[in-house]
Design an enzyme around this catalytic site. Structure first.
Site, PDB file in Angstrom:
ATOM      1  CB  CYS A 134      38.374  38.365 -54.536  1.00 31.63           C
ATOM      2  SG  CYS A 134      37.512  38.547 -56.125  1.00 31.63           S
ATOM      3  CB  CYS A 169      32.484  43.275 -57.489  1.00 31.74           C
ATOM      4  SG  CYS A 169      33.049  43.467 -55.787  1.00 31.74           S
ATOM      5  CB  CYS A 188      30.470  38.904 -57.756  1.00 32.12           C
ATOM      6  SG  CYS A 188      31.202  37.568 -56.781  1.00 32.12           S
ATOM      7  CB  SER A 219      26.004  45.777 -43.136  1.00 34.49           C
ATOM      8  OG  SER A 219      25.191  46.322 -44.146  1.00 34.49           O
ATOM      9  CB  CYS A 248      34.613  37.372 -50.743  1.00 30.85           C
ATOM     10  SG  CYS A 248      33.268  38.516 -51.114  1.00 30.85           S
ATOM     11  CG  ASP A 255      23.531  51.193 -47.099  1.00 27.14           C
ATOM     12  OD1 ASP A 255      23.811  50.199 -46.394  1.00 27.14           O
ATOM     13  OD2 ASP A 255      22.525  51.238 -47.842  1.00 27.14           O
ATOM     14  CG  ASP A 256      26.207  47.292 -47.179  1.00 26.71           C
ATOM     15  OD1 ASP A 256      26.229  46.792 -48.312  1.00 26.71           O
ATOM     16  OD2 ASP A 256      25.166  47.349 -46.490  1.00 26.71           O
ATOM     17  N   GLY A 274      21.708  33.474 -45.315  1.00 26.47           N
ATOM     18  CA  GLY A 274      20.735  32.913 -46.245  1.00 26.47           C
ATOM     19  C   GLY A 274      19.384  32.770 -45.599  1.00 26.47           C
ATOM     20  CB  CYS A 280      24.386  29.047 -48.421  1.00 30.69           C
ATOM     21  SG  CYS A 280      25.639  28.412 -49.516  1.00 30.69           S
ATOM     22  CG  ASN A 325      29.270  29.973 -48.500  1.00 30.49           C
ATOM     23  OD1 ASN A 325      28.633  30.600 -49.327  1.00 30.49           O
ATOM     24  ND2 ASN A 325      30.076  30.551 -47.630  1.00 30.49           N
ATOM     25  N   GLY A 326      29.220  28.994 -51.885  1.00 29.25           N
ATOM     26  CA  GLY A 326      30.065  29.533 -52.947  1.00 29.25           C
ATOM     27  C   GLY A 326      29.442  29.369 -54.309  1.00 29.25           C
ATOM     28  CE1 TYR A 366      24.291  43.732 -46.106  1.00 29.01           C
ATOM     29  CE2 TYR A 366      24.650  41.985 -47.703  1.00 29.01           C
ATOM     30  CZ  TYR A 366      23.794  42.737 -46.931  1.00 29.01           C
ATOM     31  OH  TYR A 366      22.458  42.510 -46.977  1.00 29.01           O
TER      32      TYR A 366
END
Length: 485
Positions: free
Chosen positions: A462, A465, A413, A314, A267, A376-377, A47, A19, A125-126, A273
Protein backbone atom coordinates in the site's frame (compact mmCIF):
# COMPACT_ATOMS: atom_id res chain seq x y z
CA UNK A 1 1.20 30.38 16.76
CA UNK A 2 0.13 29.23 20.23
CA UNK A 3 2.47 27.24 22.49
CA UNK A 4 0.15 24.24 22.31
CA UNK A 5 0.02 24.15 18.52
CA UNK A 6 3.78 24.69 18.28
CA UNK A 7 4.44 21.82 20.69
CA UNK A 8 2.15 19.51 18.77
CA UNK A 9 3.83 20.34 15.48
CA UNK A 10 7.32 20.03 16.94
CA UNK A 11 6.72 16.75 18.70
CA UNK A 12 4.65 14.88 16.14
CA UNK A 13 6.93 15.27 13.11
CA UNK A 14 8.01 11.63 13.21
CA UNK A 15 5.47 9.12 11.98
CA UNK A 16 3.66 7.04 14.53
CA UNK A 17 2.02 3.66 14.26
CA UNK A 18 -0.74 2.52 16.53
CA UNK A 19 0.66 -0.52 18.30
CA UNK A 20 2.29 -3.89 18.69
CA UNK A 21 0.67 -7.14 19.82
CA UNK A 22 1.99 -10.28 21.51
CA UNK A 23 0.25 -13.47 22.60
CA UNK A 24 1.42 -16.79 24.04
CA UNK A 25 -0.08 -20.14 25.06
CA UNK A 26 2.24 -22.42 27.04
CA UNK A 27 0.92 -25.99 26.80
CA UNK A 28 3.21 -27.01 29.69
CA UNK A 29 1.20 -24.81 32.04
CA UNK A 30 4.04 -22.39 32.87
CA UNK A 31 3.22 -18.77 33.77
CA UNK A 32 3.58 -16.49 30.73
CA UNK A 33 3.34 -12.93 32.12
CA UNK A 34 7.11 -12.34 32.26
CA UNK A 35 7.52 -13.68 28.70
CA UNK A 36 4.83 -11.27 27.47
CA UNK A 37 6.65 -8.46 29.29
CA UNK A 38 9.89 -9.15 27.41
CA UNK A 39 8.00 -9.60 24.15
CA UNK A 40 6.40 -6.18 24.60
CA UNK A 41 9.79 -4.73 25.51
CA UNK A 42 11.04 -5.83 22.09
CA UNK A 43 8.00 -4.19 20.45
CA UNK A 44 8.28 -0.94 22.43
CA UNK A 45 9.24 0.98 19.27
CA UNK A 46 5.71 0.36 17.91
CA UNK A 47 3.97 2.19 20.75
CA UNK A 48 5.17 4.20 23.72
CA UNK A 49 2.06 5.77 25.24
CA UNK A 50 0.45 2.82 27.00
CA UNK A 51 0.76 -0.92 27.43
CA UNK A 52 -0.97 -3.85 29.08
CA UNK A 53 -0.95 -7.57 29.78
CA UNK A 54 -3.87 -9.97 30.40
CA UNK A 55 -3.39 -13.63 31.40
CA UNK A 56 -5.58 -16.59 32.29
CA UNK A 57 -5.02 -20.03 33.81
CA UNK A 58 -6.57 -22.59 31.46
CA UNK A 59 -6.67 -25.14 34.27
CA UNK A 60 -8.21 -22.74 36.77
CA UNK A 61 -11.68 -21.20 37.01
CA UNK A 62 -12.94 -20.77 33.44
CA UNK A 63 -13.02 -17.15 32.33
CA UNK A 64 -10.92 -15.71 35.17
CA UNK A 65 -8.57 -13.12 33.67
CA UNK A 66 -5.88 -11.15 35.49
CA UNK A 67 -4.82 -7.95 33.80
CA UNK A 68 -2.78 -4.82 34.36
CA UNK A 69 -2.31 -1.83 32.06
CA UNK A 70 -1.35 1.81 32.25
CA UNK A 71 0.14 4.86 30.55
CA UNK A 72 3.83 4.88 29.79
CA UNK A 73 6.62 2.54 28.72
CA UNK A 74 6.61 -1.18 29.49
CA UNK A 75 9.24 -0.86 32.22
CA UNK A 76 7.32 2.06 33.77
CA UNK A 77 3.93 0.31 33.90
CA UNK A 78 5.08 -3.13 35.13
CA UNK A 79 7.09 -4.15 38.18
CA UNK A 80 8.31 -7.58 39.20
CA UNK A 81 5.51 -7.65 41.75
CA UNK A 82 2.87 -7.07 39.07
CA UNK A 83 4.22 -9.92 36.95
CA UNK A 84 4.54 -12.33 39.91
CA UNK A 85 0.86 -11.88 40.72
CA UNK A 86 -0.28 -12.58 37.16
CA UNK A 87 -0.57 -16.38 37.19
CA UNK A 88 -1.63 -17.95 33.92
CA UNK A 89 -0.44 -20.10 31.02
CA UNK A 90 -2.20 -18.14 28.26
CA UNK A 91 -2.03 -14.40 27.71
CA UNK A 92 -1.93 -11.40 25.44
CA UNK A 93 -0.06 -8.10 25.56
CA UNK A 94 -0.12 -4.76 23.79
CA UNK A 95 1.90 -1.57 23.34
CA UNK A 96 0.07 1.45 21.98
CA UNK A 97 0.50 4.79 20.35
CA UNK A 98 -2.69 6.78 19.73
CA UNK A 99 -3.48 9.61 17.35
CA UNK A 100 -4.83 12.84 18.86
CA UNK A 101 -7.71 12.57 21.29
CA UNK A 102 -7.27 8.97 22.36
CA UNK A 103 -4.41 8.98 24.86
CA UNK A 104 -6.12 7.75 28.05
CA UNK A 105 -5.75 4.77 30.35
CA UNK A 106 -9.26 3.59 29.40
CA UNK A 107 -8.05 3.15 25.81
CA UNK A 108 -5.03 1.06 26.80
CA UNK A 109 -5.14 -2.57 25.70
CA UNK A 110 -5.64 -5.51 25.93
CA UNK A 111 -9.38 -5.19 26.36
CA UNK A 112 -11.00 -7.80 28.60
CA UNK A 113 -14.66 -8.44 27.87
CA UNK A 114 -17.04 -10.43 30.06
CA UNK A 115 -20.09 -11.74 28.22
CA UNK A 116 -22.61 -14.58 28.23
CA UNK A 117 -20.13 -17.15 26.89
CA UNK A 118 -17.31 -16.22 29.26
CA UNK A 119 -14.42 -13.84 28.68
CA UNK A 120 -12.36 -12.52 25.79
CA UNK A 121 -9.04 -10.70 25.88
CA UNK A 122 -8.21 -8.70 22.73
CA UNK A 123 -5.18 -6.85 21.41
CA UNK A 124 -5.32 -5.14 18.02
CA UNK A 125 -2.93 -3.34 15.70
CA UNK A 126 -4.39 -1.24 12.89
CA UNK A 127 -7.31 1.00 12.07
CA UNK A 128 -10.85 0.26 10.88
CA UNK A 129 -12.31 2.68 8.34
CA UNK A 130 -15.89 1.60 9.09
CA UNK A 131 -15.63 1.79 12.89
CA UNK A 132 -18.25 4.60 13.19
CA UNK A 133 -20.92 2.60 11.34
CA UNK A 134 -20.20 -0.58 13.30
CA UNK A 135 -20.22 1.36 16.55
CA UNK A 136 -23.50 3.08 15.70
CA UNK A 137 -25.11 -0.26 14.91
CA UNK A 138 -24.13 -1.57 18.34
CA UNK A 139 -25.21 1.59 20.17
CA UNK A 140 -28.66 1.38 18.57
CA UNK A 141 -28.83 -2.14 19.98
CA UNK A 142 -28.16 -0.87 23.50
CA UNK A 143 -24.37 -1.31 23.72
CA UNK A 144 -22.54 0.96 26.15
CA UNK A 145 -18.91 1.75 25.31
CA UNK A 146 -16.13 2.31 27.83
CA UNK A 147 -13.50 3.43 25.29
CA UNK A 148 -13.14 5.31 22.00
CA UNK A 149 -11.02 2.64 20.30
CA UNK A 150 -12.20 0.46 17.46
CA UNK A 151 -10.83 -2.60 19.29
CA UNK A 152 -13.89 -2.43 21.54
CA UNK A 153 -16.12 -2.35 18.47
CA UNK A 154 -14.38 -5.51 17.24
CA UNK A 155 -14.74 -7.15 20.66
CA UNK A 156 -18.48 -6.48 20.76
CA UNK A 157 -19.01 -7.89 17.29
CA UNK A 158 -16.99 -11.02 18.10
CA UNK A 159 -18.96 -11.51 21.33
CA UNK A 160 -22.25 -11.05 19.52
CA UNK A 161 -21.28 -13.55 16.83
CA UNK A 162 -20.07 -16.03 19.46
CA UNK A 163 -23.62 -16.40 20.75
CA UNK A 164 -24.61 -17.68 17.30
CA UNK A 165 -21.58 -19.87 16.50
CA UNK A 166 -20.21 -23.12 17.91
CA UNK A 167 -16.75 -21.74 18.71
CA UNK A 168 -14.85 -18.50 19.16
CA UNK A 169 -12.82 -18.82 15.95
CA UNK A 170 -16.09 -19.01 14.03
CA UNK A 171 -17.20 -15.83 15.77
CA UNK A 172 -13.94 -14.12 14.78
CA UNK A 173 -14.46 -15.23 11.16
CA UNK A 174 -18.02 -13.87 11.08
CA UNK A 175 -16.96 -10.59 12.65
CA UNK A 176 -14.12 -10.19 10.14
CA UNK A 177 -16.62 -10.20 7.30
CA UNK A 178 -17.96 -6.90 8.67
CA UNK A 179 -14.60 -5.22 9.27
CA UNK A 180 -13.03 -2.86 6.74
CA UNK A 181 -9.51 -1.62 7.18
CA UNK A 182 -6.24 -2.74 8.71
CA UNK A 183 -6.01 -5.15 11.61
CA UNK A 184 -3.73 -7.75 13.08
CA UNK A 185 -5.69 -9.19 15.97
CA UNK A 186 -4.94 -11.54 18.87
CA UNK A 187 -7.88 -12.97 20.84
CA UNK A 188 -7.52 -14.89 24.10
CA UNK A 189 -10.49 -17.07 25.08
CA UNK A 190 -10.51 -19.30 28.18
CA UNK A 191 -8.95 -22.25 26.29
CA UNK A 192 -7.72 -20.85 22.95
CA UNK A 193 -5.35 -18.30 21.50
CA UNK A 194 -6.43 -16.91 18.13
CA UNK A 195 -4.60 -14.72 15.63
CA UNK A 196 -6.22 -13.01 12.65
CA UNK A 197 -5.04 -10.70 9.90
CA UNK A 198 -7.05 -8.53 7.54
CA UNK A 199 -7.30 -9.76 3.92
CA UNK A 200 -4.95 -7.06 2.62
CA UNK A 201 -2.24 -7.83 5.19
CA UNK A 202 -1.59 -4.17 6.04
CA UNK A 203 -0.06 -4.97 9.45
CA UNK A 204 2.33 -7.83 10.22
CA UNK A 205 1.69 -10.85 12.44
CA UNK A 206 3.88 -13.92 12.84
CA UNK A 207 3.87 -17.30 14.61
CA UNK A 208 6.69 -18.59 16.80
CA UNK A 209 7.42 -21.54 19.06
CA UNK A 210 9.54 -22.04 22.17
CA UNK A 211 9.57 -25.56 23.59
CA UNK A 212 5.91 -26.34 24.28
CA UNK A 213 4.67 -22.76 23.93
CA UNK A 214 3.23 -21.08 20.83
CA UNK A 215 3.56 -17.35 20.25
CA UNK A 216 1.88 -14.69 18.09
CA UNK A 217 3.71 -11.38 17.64
CA UNK A 218 3.78 -8.27 15.46
CA UNK A 219 7.46 -8.74 14.61
CA UNK A 220 10.07 -11.50 14.60
CA UNK A 221 12.36 -9.43 16.85
CA UNK A 222 9.98 -10.23 19.73
CA UNK A 223 10.47 -13.96 19.06
CA UNK A 224 14.26 -13.52 19.08
CA UNK A 225 14.10 -11.64 22.39
CA UNK A 226 12.35 -14.51 24.20
CA UNK A 227 14.40 -17.25 22.53
CA UNK A 228 11.57 -18.53 20.33
CA UNK A 229 11.86 -19.99 16.85
CA UNK A 230 10.12 -18.29 13.95
CA UNK A 231 7.59 -20.68 12.38
CA UNK A 232 5.86 -18.56 9.74
CA UNK A 233 3.84 -15.42 9.09
CA UNK A 234 0.08 -15.36 9.49
CA UNK A 235 -1.18 -14.91 5.94
CA UNK A 236 -3.47 -12.02 4.94
CA UNK A 237 -7.08 -13.06 5.57
CA UNK A 238 -6.01 -16.05 7.68
CA UNK A 239 -7.26 -17.06 11.14
CA UNK A 240 -5.03 -19.33 13.26
CA UNK A 241 -6.35 -21.11 16.36
CA UNK A 242 -3.88 -22.46 18.93
CA UNK A 243 -4.96 -25.25 21.33
CA UNK A 244 -3.09 -28.07 23.13
CA UNK A 245 -5.05 -30.85 21.43
CA UNK A 246 -4.69 -29.61 17.84
CA UNK A 247 -1.71 -27.25 17.90
CA UNK A 248 -2.02 -24.52 15.26
CA UNK A 249 -5.09 -24.82 13.03
CA UNK A 250 -5.38 -22.52 10.02
CA UNK A 251 -8.56 -21.21 8.43
CA UNK A 252 -8.13 -19.55 5.04
CA UNK A 253 -11.65 -20.30 3.85
CA UNK A 254 -13.10 -16.86 4.44
CA UNK A 255 -15.06 -15.17 1.66
CA UNK A 256 -13.90 -11.57 1.43
CA UNK A 257 -15.15 -8.63 -0.61
CA UNK A 258 -14.16 -8.69 -4.27
CA UNK A 259 -11.65 -5.86 -3.89
CA UNK A 260 -9.68 -7.88 -1.33
CA UNK A 261 -9.48 -11.15 -3.24
CA UNK A 262 -5.97 -12.00 -4.44
CA UNK A 263 -4.83 -8.47 -3.69
CA UNK A 264 -2.62 -7.89 -0.67
CA UNK A 265 -1.23 -4.50 0.34
CA UNK A 266 1.42 -4.47 3.05
CA UNK A 267 2.15 -1.04 4.50
CA UNK A 268 5.45 0.04 2.96
CA UNK A 269 6.28 2.04 6.09
CA UNK A 270 6.61 -1.16 8.09
CA UNK A 271 9.85 -1.60 6.12
CA UNK A 272 10.95 2.04 5.83
CA UNK A 273 10.30 3.09 9.42
CA UNK A 274 8.12 1.05 11.81
CA UNK A 275 9.79 -2.34 11.88
CA UNK A 276 12.93 -2.95 13.91
CA UNK A 277 15.94 -3.52 11.60
CA UNK A 278 16.42 -7.04 12.99
CA UNK A 279 12.86 -8.10 12.09
CA UNK A 280 11.67 -10.01 9.04
CA UNK A 281 8.15 -9.09 7.91
CA UNK A 282 6.42 -11.42 5.45
CA UNK A 283 9.78 -12.93 4.59
CA UNK A 284 11.47 -9.58 3.88
CA UNK A 285 14.39 -8.31 5.98
CA UNK A 286 13.71 -4.80 7.28
CA UNK A 287 17.47 -4.17 7.41
CA UNK A 288 17.95 -5.21 3.79
CA UNK A 289 15.01 -3.01 2.68
CA UNK A 290 16.58 0.04 4.28
CA UNK A 291 20.03 -0.72 2.88
CA UNK A 292 18.41 -0.94 -0.54
CA UNK A 293 16.57 2.37 -0.05
CA UNK A 294 19.88 4.06 0.72
CA UNK A 295 21.53 2.50 -2.32
CA UNK A 296 18.70 3.73 -4.55
CA UNK A 297 19.07 7.26 -3.15
CA UNK A 298 22.78 7.20 -3.98
CA UNK A 299 22.01 6.00 -7.53
CA UNK A 300 19.18 8.44 -8.21
CA UNK A 301 20.22 11.51 -6.18
CA UNK A 302 24.03 11.58 -6.05
CA UNK A 303 25.95 14.54 -4.63
CA UNK A 304 29.60 15.21 -3.80
CA UNK A 305 30.17 15.15 -0.06
CA UNK A 306 32.57 14.12 2.70
CA UNK A 307 30.27 12.23 5.06
CA UNK A 308 26.96 10.32 5.08
CA UNK A 309 24.97 10.29 8.33
CA UNK A 310 21.56 9.01 9.39
CA UNK A 311 18.95 10.59 11.62
CA UNK A 312 18.50 8.01 14.42
CA UNK A 313 17.20 5.43 14.45
CA UNK A 314 15.45 4.60 11.19
CA UNK A 315 17.70 6.76 9.03
CA UNK A 316 20.91 5.01 10.08
CA UNK A 317 20.61 1.87 7.97
CA UNK A 318 19.55 3.79 4.85
CA UNK A 319 22.56 6.06 5.38
CA UNK A 320 24.80 3.01 5.49
CA UNK A 321 23.28 1.86 2.19
CA UNK A 322 23.94 5.27 0.63
CA UNK A 323 27.56 5.10 1.81
CA UNK A 324 28.03 1.56 0.45
CA UNK A 325 26.73 2.57 -2.98
CA UNK A 326 28.43 5.98 -3.23
CA UNK A 327 31.74 5.22 -1.56
CA UNK A 328 31.36 8.30 0.67
CA UNK A 329 32.35 7.46 4.28
CA UNK A 330 29.54 6.62 6.72
CA UNK A 331 29.67 8.34 10.08
CA UNK A 332 27.77 9.27 13.22
CA UNK A 333 26.64 12.88 13.52
CA UNK A 334 23.95 12.57 16.19
CA UNK A 335 23.84 11.33 19.75
CA UNK A 336 20.34 10.24 20.70
CA UNK A 337 19.00 10.37 24.24
CA UNK A 338 17.62 6.84 24.55
CA UNK A 339 15.66 7.65 27.69
CA UNK A 340 13.17 10.02 26.07
CA UNK A 341 9.87 8.33 25.30
CA UNK A 342 6.81 9.90 23.76
CA UNK A 343 5.43 10.64 27.21
CA UNK A 344 8.14 13.07 28.29
CA UNK A 345 7.14 16.60 29.35
CA UNK A 346 7.28 18.80 26.26
CA UNK A 347 9.16 22.11 26.47
CA UNK A 348 7.12 25.24 25.86
CA UNK A 349 7.91 27.46 22.90
CA UNK A 350 9.06 30.20 25.26
CA UNK A 351 11.74 28.03 26.87
CA UNK A 352 15.26 27.57 25.49
CA UNK A 353 14.89 23.78 25.41
CA UNK A 354 13.82 22.30 22.09
CA UNK A 355 12.13 18.91 21.87
CA UNK A 356 14.52 18.07 19.05
CA UNK A 357 17.59 19.07 21.05
CA UNK A 358 16.39 17.12 24.07
CA UNK A 359 16.26 14.00 21.90
CA UNK A 360 19.25 14.64 19.60
CA UNK A 361 22.59 16.40 19.85
CA UNK A 362 25.18 16.91 17.12
CA UNK A 363 28.78 15.67 17.34
CA UNK A 364 30.61 18.84 16.33
CA UNK A 365 33.91 17.03 15.80
CA UNK A 366 32.27 14.73 13.26
CA UNK A 367 30.70 17.38 11.01
CA UNK A 368 32.71 20.60 11.39
CA UNK A 369 34.05 21.80 8.04
CA UNK A 370 32.48 18.91 6.13
CA UNK A 371 29.92 18.50 3.37
CA UNK A 372 27.30 16.27 5.00
CA UNK A 373 24.61 14.06 3.45
CA UNK A 374 21.86 13.52 6.02
CA UNK A 375 19.44 10.60 5.50
CA UNK A 376 16.01 10.48 7.16
CA UNK A 377 13.06 8.15 6.60
CA UNK A 378 10.48 10.86 5.84
CA UNK A 379 9.52 14.50 5.98
CA UNK A 380 5.98 14.99 7.28
CA UNK A 381 5.40 18.61 8.26
CA UNK A 382 9.02 19.68 7.98
CA UNK A 383 9.15 21.17 11.46
CA UNK A 384 11.81 18.75 12.67
CA UNK A 385 13.85 18.62 9.47
CA UNK A 386 14.56 22.35 9.44
CA UNK A 387 15.75 22.20 13.06
CA UNK A 388 18.10 19.30 12.39
CA UNK A 389 19.54 20.99 9.31
CA UNK A 390 20.09 24.13 11.37
CA UNK A 391 21.76 22.11 14.16
CA UNK A 392 24.24 20.64 11.66
CA UNK A 393 25.08 24.09 10.30
CA UNK A 394 25.52 25.50 13.82
CA UNK A 395 27.92 22.60 14.53
CA UNK A 396 30.08 23.75 11.60
CA UNK A 397 28.88 21.65 8.66
CA UNK A 398 29.94 23.36 5.42
CA UNK A 399 27.05 21.91 3.40
CA UNK A 400 23.95 19.88 4.36
CA UNK A 401 22.35 17.70 1.70
CA UNK A 402 19.17 15.91 2.76
CA UNK A 403 18.04 12.60 1.29
CA UNK A 404 14.75 10.94 2.24
CA UNK A 405 14.26 7.15 2.04
CA UNK A 406 10.60 7.49 1.05
CA UNK A 407 8.69 9.51 -1.58
CA UNK A 408 6.94 12.78 -0.57
CA UNK A 409 3.77 12.43 1.52
CA UNK A 410 0.85 13.85 -0.46
CA UNK A 411 -2.18 12.11 1.11
CA UNK A 412 -3.30 11.00 4.59
CA UNK A 413 -3.30 7.38 5.78
CA UNK A 414 -6.50 5.70 7.04
CA UNK A 415 -4.99 2.32 7.90
CA UNK A 416 -3.04 2.89 11.10
CA UNK A 417 -0.19 5.26 10.23
CA UNK A 418 -0.37 8.77 11.62
CA UNK A 419 -0.05 10.66 8.33
CA UNK A 420 -2.09 13.85 8.83
CA UNK A 421 -4.49 15.73 6.59
CA UNK A 422 -3.06 16.99 3.28
CA UNK A 423 -3.02 20.63 4.36
CA UNK A 424 -0.52 19.75 7.12
CA UNK A 425 1.90 17.92 4.81
CA UNK A 426 4.86 20.01 3.69
CA UNK A 427 4.89 18.34 0.25
CA UNK A 428 1.25 19.22 -0.44
CA UNK A 429 1.15 21.84 -3.22
CA UNK A 430 4.93 22.39 -2.98
CA UNK A 431 7.78 21.42 -5.27
CA UNK A 432 10.93 19.67 -4.01
CA UNK A 433 12.80 22.95 -4.49
CA UNK A 434 10.27 24.82 -2.34
CA UNK A 435 10.58 22.18 0.41
CA UNK A 436 14.38 22.44 0.21
CA UNK A 437 14.18 26.17 0.80
CA UNK A 438 11.84 25.73 3.77
CA UNK A 439 14.06 23.20 5.55
CA UNK A 440 17.24 25.10 4.64
CA UNK A 441 19.20 22.25 3.01
CA UNK A 442 21.70 22.75 0.17
CA UNK A 443 19.98 20.01 -1.80
CA UNK A 444 17.07 17.62 -1.29
CA UNK A 445 16.22 14.28 -2.84
CA UNK A 446 13.44 11.76 -2.21
CA UNK A 447 13.23 8.06 -2.99
CA UNK A 448 11.54 7.57 -6.34
CA UNK A 449 8.04 6.09 -6.20
CA UNK A 450 8.84 3.33 -8.68
CA UNK A 451 11.62 2.09 -6.36
CA UNK A 452 9.20 1.07 -3.58
CA UNK A 453 8.30 -2.44 -4.85
CA UNK A 454 12.03 -3.19 -5.19
CA UNK A 455 12.49 -2.61 -1.45
CA UNK A 456 10.27 -5.63 -0.72
CA UNK A 457 11.13 -7.95 -3.65
CA UNK A 458 7.90 -7.13 -5.45
CA UNK A 459 5.60 -7.90 -2.51
CA UNK A 460 2.29 -6.06 -3.09
CA UNK A 461 2.24 -2.88 -1.00
CA UNK A 462 0.00 0.00 0.00
CA UNK A 463 1.48 3.34 -1.05
CA UNK A 464 -1.71 5.42 -0.75
CA UNK A 465 -0.02 8.13 1.31
CA UNK A 466 2.18 8.90 -1.71
CA UNK A 467 -0.27 8.34 -4.57
CA UNK A 468 -3.80 8.74 -3.18
CA UNK A 469 -4.64 5.29 -4.55
CA UNK A 470 -5.81 3.16 -1.63
CA UNK A 471 -6.65 -0.59 -1.58
CA UNK A 472 -9.98 0.33 0.03
CA UNK A 473 -12.08 3.44 -0.52
CA UNK A 474 -11.29 5.87 2.33
CA UNK A 475 -14.09 6.95 4.66
CA UNK A 476 -16.28 9.87 3.62
CA UNK A 477 -15.26 11.72 6.78
CA UNK A 478 -11.84 11.71 8.40
CA UNK A 479 -12.47 10.10 11.80
CA UNK A 480 -8.84 9.33 12.65
CA UNK A 481 -8.12 10.11 16.28
CA UNK A 482 -11.67 9.27 17.32
CA UNK A 483 -11.60 5.56 16.57
CA UNK A 484 -8.03 4.37 16.61
CA UNK A 485 -6.21 1.34 17.90
Amino acid sequence: MSDTIHEQMECTEKLKEECGVFGIYDFSGEDVASTIYYGLFALQHRGQESCGIAVSDTKGPKGRVLSHKGMGLVNEVFTGEHLAQMKGDIGVGHVRYSTAGGSTRENAQPLVLNYVKGTLGLAHNGNLINAPELRRELELGGAIFQTTIDTEVMAYHIARERVKTKNVEGAVANAMKKLKGAYSLIVMSPRKLIGARDPFGFRPLCIGRRDNAWILASETCALDTIGAEFVRDVEPGEIVTITPDKGVVSDRSMCFPKEAQNRTARCIFEYIYFGRPDSHLDGISVYRSRIQAGRFLAMDSPVEADLVVGVPESGNVAALGYSMESGIPYGTAFVKNSYVGRTFIKPKQSSRESSVRVKLNVLREAVAGKRVIMIDDSIVRGTTSDRIVRMLREAGAKEVHMRVSSPPFLYPCYFGTDVPAREQLIAYNRSVEEIRQIIGADSLGYLRLERLPELVDGLPICSGCFTGRYPLDPPAEDIRGEYDA
